[in-house]
Design an enzyme around this catalytic site. Structure first.
Site, PDB file in Angstrom:
ATOM      1  N   VAL A  71       9.552 -34.512  11.198  1.00  0.00           N
ATOM      2  CA  VAL A  71       8.792 -33.224  11.057  1.00  0.00           C
ATOM      3  C   VAL A  71       7.980 -33.017  12.078  1.00  0.00           C
ATOM      4  O   VAL A  71       7.863 -31.623  12.598  1.00  0.00           O
ATOM      5  CB  VAL A  71       8.206 -33.200   9.568  1.00  0.00           C
ATOM      6  N   ALA A  74       9.833 -31.783  15.114  1.00  0.00           N
ATOM      7  CA  ALA A  74      10.418 -30.417  14.693  1.00  0.00           C
ATOM      8  C   ALA A  74       9.429 -29.345  14.910  1.00  0.00           C
ATOM      9  O   ALA A  74       9.431 -28.401  15.495  1.00  0.00           O
ATOM     10  CB  ALA A  74      11.273 -30.358  13.424  1.00  0.00           C
ATOM     11  N   GLU A  75       8.275 -29.714  14.383  1.00  0.00           N
ATOM     12  CA  GLU A  75       7.051 -28.663  14.305  1.00  0.00           C
ATOM     13  C   GLU A  75       6.641 -28.461  15.671  1.00  0.00           C
ATOM     14  O   GLU A  75       6.179 -27.489  16.091  1.00  0.00           O
ATOM     15  CB  GLU A  75       5.889 -28.977  13.508  1.00  0.00           C
ATOM     16  N   THR A  76       6.577 -29.710  16.384  1.00  0.00           N
ATOM     17  CA  THR A  76       5.881 -29.449  17.802  1.00  0.00           C
ATOM     18  C   THR A  76       7.117 -28.475  18.531  1.00  0.00           C
ATOM     19  O   THR A  76       6.420 -27.738  19.365  1.00  0.00           O
ATOM     20  CB  THR A  76       6.077 -30.753  18.406  1.00  0.00           C
TER      21      THR A  76
END
Length: 153
Positions: A71, A74-76
């Site tokens: 996560v 992915a969020e980065t």
């Protein structure tokens, strides 16, 4: 590189423009979770962004790559790419969904974020994480909200 020197993210950028955007992104990460987790930015285009994260240092107690690390990667990718697409306006994640498909115990996790929707206020990405052999590890969908009233240098 300052925000004023950063090329605007738009279709048709040159390879040099993308290199400068990658340099700009790298300059924004000291002292952040990106640095702490060992995320390395690899390449980008107008509608995609790639990076990798080492398994070493990002494991859960059972020895597997931590689901939260998927996560984080992915969020980065989704948030940093959204920030560039929003031409330097801050963005905040408003929805994130992760599906973990296969474990990994060593090596690198590669992530590729691809734009699903690029609107004026919402930008959504699908991020696929793979191992070094290209096997799918997880899929994350992230939606960012563009805070148009604020911009950052």
């Amino acid at each position: 590189m300052t925000a004023q020197d950063r090329p605007r993210m738009e279709p048709g950028l040159t390879p040099e423009d993308y290199r400068r955007l990658m340099e700009y992104n790298r300059g924004r990460t000291p002292g952040t979770l990106v640095e702490r987790c060992g995320i390395e930015f690899l390449d980008m285009g107008y509608d995609w962004f790639e990076a990798r994260m080492p398994v070493d240092g990002n494991r859960q107690p059972a020895g597997l790559f931590h689901g939260g690390a998927h996560v984080v990667l992915a969020e980065t990718l989704g948030s940093m790419h959204s920030y560039l697409l929003a031409n330097g306006h801050d963005v905040v994640g408003v929805d994130l969904n992760a599906t973990h498909l296969r474990p990994i115990r060593e090596g690198w996790v590669h992530g590729r974020a691809e734009v699903l929707h690029h609107g004026r206020t919402l930008i959504s990405h699908e991020v696929k994480m793979t191992d070094e052999d290209g096997r799918l590890l997880s899929i994350v969908r992230i939606t960012n909200f563009v805070l148009a009233q604020r911009s950052r240098s």
